[in-house]
Scaffold this motif. Structure first.
Motif, short mmCIF file in Angstrom:
data_model
loop_
_atom_site.label_atom_id
_atom_site.label_comp_id
_atom_site.label_asym_id
_atom_site.label_seq_id
_atom_site.Cartn_x
_atom_site.Cartn_y
_atom_site.Cartn_z
N ILE A 17 1.26 -1.04 0.11
CA ILE A 17 0.11 -0.48 0.11
C ILE A 17 1.24 1.47 0.02
O ILE A 17 2.10 1.85 1.00
N VAL A 18 0.82 2.69 -0.85
CA VAL A 18 2.18 3.24 -0.94
C VAL A 18 1.04 4.20 -1.82
O VAL A 18 1.10 5.58 -1.43
N CYS A 19 -0.60 4.14 -1.88
CA CYS A 19 -1.97 5.43 -1.03
C CYS A 19 -2.50 5.98 -0.72
O CYS A 19 -2.06 5.71 0.25
N ARG A 20 -2.65 7.40 -0.74
CA ARG A 20 -3.69 7.87 0.33
C ARG A 20 -4.62 7.34 1.23
O ARG A 20 -5.04 6.07 0.22
N PRO A 21 -4.79 7.75 2.49
CA PRO A 21 -5.95 6.79 2.79
C PRO A 21 -7.14 6.76 1.21
O PRO A 21 -8.32 5.71 1.67
N HIS A 22 -8.36 7.57 1.17
CA HIS A 22 -9.40 7.79 0.55
C HIS A 22 -9.16 6.71 -0.83
O HIS A 22 -9.89 6.26 -1.33
N ASP A 23 -8.00 7.23 -1.20
CA ASP A 23 -7.65 6.61 -2.91
C ASP A 23 -7.71 5.39 -2.46
O ASP A 23 -8.19 4.07 -3.20
N SER A 60 -8.13 29.19 13.16
CA SER A 60 -7.33 28.42 12.54
C SER A 60 -7.62 28.54 10.84
O SER A 60 -8.66 28.85 10.85
N SER A 61 -6.56 28.45 10.38
CA SER A 61 -6.84 28.31 8.69
C SER A 61 -6.99 26.41 8.42
O SER A 61 -7.06 25.53 9.14
N TRP A 62 -7.35 26.86 7.03
CA TRP A 62 -8.11 25.32 6.38
C TRP A 62 -7.01 24.80 6.48
O TRP A 62 -5.96 25.27 5.79
N ARG A 63 -7.05 23.24 6.79
CA ARG A 63 -6.00 22.53 6.38
C ARG A 63 -7.25 21.29 5.79
O ARG A 63 -8.57 21.12 5.93
N GLU A 64 -6.80 20.73 4.55
CA GLU A 64 -7.25 19.19 3.70
C GLU A 64 -7.45 18.17 4.49
O GLU A 64 -6.26 17.62 5.41
N ILE A 65 -8.91 17.26 4.56
CA ILE A 65 -8.91 16.01 5.20
C ILE A 65 -8.15 15.54 4.50
O ILE A 65 -8.69 15.02 3.38
N LEU A 66 -7.18 14.75 4.63
CA LEU A 66 -6.38 13.27 4.09
C LEU A 66 -7.41 12.26 4.18
O LEU A 66 -6.96 10.82 3.64
N TYR A 67 -7.55 11.64 5.80
CA TYR A 67 -8.04 10.55 6.53
C TYR A 67 -10.09 10.89 6.91
O TYR A 67 -10.39 11.79 7.20
N TYR A 134 -2.43 2.83 6.47
CA TYR A 134 -2.66 3.78 7.37
C TYR A 134 -3.38 4.41 8.86
O TYR A 134 -4.12 5.07 8.56
N MET A 135 -3.21 2.92 9.73
CA MET A 135 -3.94 3.91 11.11
C MET A 135 -3.10 3.25 12.16
O MET A 135 -2.23 1.70 11.78
N LYS A 136 -3.08 3.89 12.85
CA LYS A 136 -2.58 3.39 13.94
C LYS A 136 -2.79 3.48 15.52
O LYS A 136 -4.39 3.91 15.51
N ALA A 137 -2.17 1.62 15.84
CA ALA A 137 -2.86 1.74 17.40
C ALA A 137 -2.58 2.01 18.77
O ALA A 137 -1.30 2.54 18.36
N ASN A 138 -3.56 2.58 19.29
CA ASN A 138 -2.80 3.21 20.28
C ASN A 138 -2.34 1.96 21.43
O ASN A 138 -2.64 0.95 21.92
N THR A 139 -1.42 1.48 21.38
CA THR A 139 -0.73 1.01 22.65
C THR A 139 -0.61 1.45 24.14
O THR A 139 -0.31 0.48 24.94
N ASP A 140 -0.36 2.59 24.30
CA ASP A 140 -1.18 2.87 25.30
C ASP A 140 -2.70 2.42 25.91
O ASP A 140 -2.79 1.88 26.92
N LYS A 141 -3.47 1.96 25.06
CA LYS A 141 -4.71 1.77 25.68
C LYS A 141 -4.78 -0.01 24.98
O LYS A 141 -6.22 -0.91 25.23
N SER A 142 -4.24 -0.55 24.57
CA SER A 142 -3.27 -1.99 24.85
C SER A 142 -3.58 -3.35 26.07
O SER A 142 -2.85 -2.52 26.66
N HIS A 143 -4.58 -4.09 26.41
CA HIS A 143 -4.24 -4.25 27.31
C HIS A 143 -4.80 -6.24 27.33
O HIS A 143 -5.30 -6.16 26.64
N ILE A 144 -4.10 -6.54 28.56
CA ILE A 144 -4.46 -8.20 27.99
C ILE A 144 -5.19 -8.00 29.58
O ILE A 144 -5.05 -8.34 30.60
N LEU A 145 -6.15 -9.87 28.97
CA LEU A 145 -6.57 -9.91 31.11
C LEU A 145 -6.61 -11.02 30.86
O LEU A 145 -7.14 -11.77 29.67
N LEU A 146 -6.90 -12.06 31.37
CA LEU A 146 -6.45 -13.46 31.72
C LEU A 146 -6.41 -13.86 32.57
O LEU A 146 -7.17 -13.17 33.79
#
Length: 380
Positions: A17-23, A60-67, A134-146
């Protein structure tokens, strides 16, 4: 447009994958068979959008939404579900529970080491899919329950994550011993806080308004996912009943009647009996092929060779212990369903069933919360 989409589809199929998320979203829709006109329309819908931030009177200034997709739109959740759909092809050899953007791999094995090995493998695959998309997992919110009290650690995508005693998942606090004690205590705290507020203003309202507030803000606290935690301890059940009883006394201004008399005055039942009615409704959905597939795994129907009067249409899970497993949904559910009168079971629709079962109070329920205590004998 067509040539570019075909190019992205070939890239996507190779997982390079080398394209933008919308593509990438358009490429996935193309791979799923959307025609050219639909792809152009959706591409126009998600691309070339801008946003800005307002703080007080400053912008703020206008910014294009890429995601992402337009927030608050009806089409947005659908496009998101389509975008993450192929994640399950990556995870087809593992168990995963997914709700919107909450993905939870899980495992059931004979020992903790096998569980951790499988969780490490499945989570690493999941993290890899997220990066490629192009998605990121938040490791701070990753938990293990045994299950159990053993502390373990897992190495997931280069991060060491320790197992925890409890974790909140989709609004339900799950503990390692599955007692749901903290979850129910939190529900009781919320209900008590609202009950105190009702007590302060009860003198300014009539019974009808007090009853509406009680149903909407107090007893409703115990109406979320009751099938998960309904078979809890007697101590927690007494705590819930005390809150319910106090709410009824404040609502009706009655300090003399017993709890059962207050329930009769309110034309209602206890929280536990209401949960049993919810359980009966879900089993009715299973019997009529209207329930989610995972419930069919918990309540497995069996083929009956003889037309017996008190036949049970479900397999009752065998337990090899006096206590462990006897207060579970899969063990008690079929037994409780067998107590529901045939007149209610044979209802034509879910709405009719709900109206009928509201008037049903289970007799001789096998769960520990319904057993009666006899002095010098114990619970029977």
């Amino acid at each position: 447009m067509v040539e570019r989409l075909e190019h992205y589809r070939r890239i996507y199929r190779k997982r390079l994958i080398v394209c933008r998320p919308h593509d990438l979203l358009i490429a996935k829709l193309n791979a799923y068979g959307f025609d050219e006109k639909a792809l152009k329309l959706i591409h126009s819908y998600v691309s070339n959008r801008k946003q800005r931030v307002k703080i007080n009177d400053s912008f703020s200034s206008w910014r294009e939404i890429l995601y992402g997709v337009p927030q608050g739109s009806i089409l947005g959740p659908l496009l998101f579900n389509i975008f993450i759909c192929d994640m399950f092809y990556f995870m087809e050899n593992f168990e995963i529970a997914n709700y919107a953007d909450d993905s939870t791999p899980f495992s059931a094995k004979s020992n903790h080491k096998l569980v951790l090995d499988e969780l490490e493998t499945s989570s690493s695959i999941l993290f890899k899919w997220l990066r490629r998309n192009y998605m990121k997992a938040n490791t701070d919110k990753s938990h293990i329950l045994l299950s159990g009290k053993i502390k373990q650690a897992a190495n997931i995508d280069g991060h060491k994550i320790l197992s925890e005693n409890e974790q909140k998942l989709l609004g339900v606090t799950i503990d390692s011993n599955l007692t749901f004690e903290n979850h129910i205590n939190n529900l009781c705290k919320k209900a008590s806080a609202k009950l105190n507020a009702l007590a302060r203003i009860a003198g300014y309202m009539d019974i009808t308004k007090r009853r509406i507030i009680m149903k909407s803000f107090i007893t409703s606290q115990f109406g979320y996912c009751p099938l998960i935690w309904m078979f809890h301890s007697r101590r927690l059940n007494n705590k819930i009943n005390l809150i319910h009883e106090r709410a009824l006394r404040i609502t009706y201004g009655d300090r003399i009647s017993t709890f059962q008399e207050l329930l009769s005055k309110d034309n209602s039942v206890s929280i536990h009996h209401r949960n049993l009615q919810v359980l009966g409704t879900e089993i009715f959905r299973i019997r009529n092929n209207m329930a989610p597939e995972f419930l069919n795994e918990i309540f497995q129907e069996r083929t009956l060779q003889y037309n017996l009067r008190r036949r049970n249409p479900f397999h009752i899970r065998r337990v090899n212990s006096v206590y462990n497993g006897t207060e579970s949904l899969s063990f008690l559910g079929p037994k409780i369903w067998n107590l529901v009168p045939e007149e209610i079971k044979t209802s034509e629709t879910v709405d009719i069933f709900k109206n009928k079962i509201k008037k049903w109070t289970p007799e001789n329920c096998p769960c520990r919360l319904c057993r009666v205590y006899i002095q010098n004998v114990g619970f029977v």
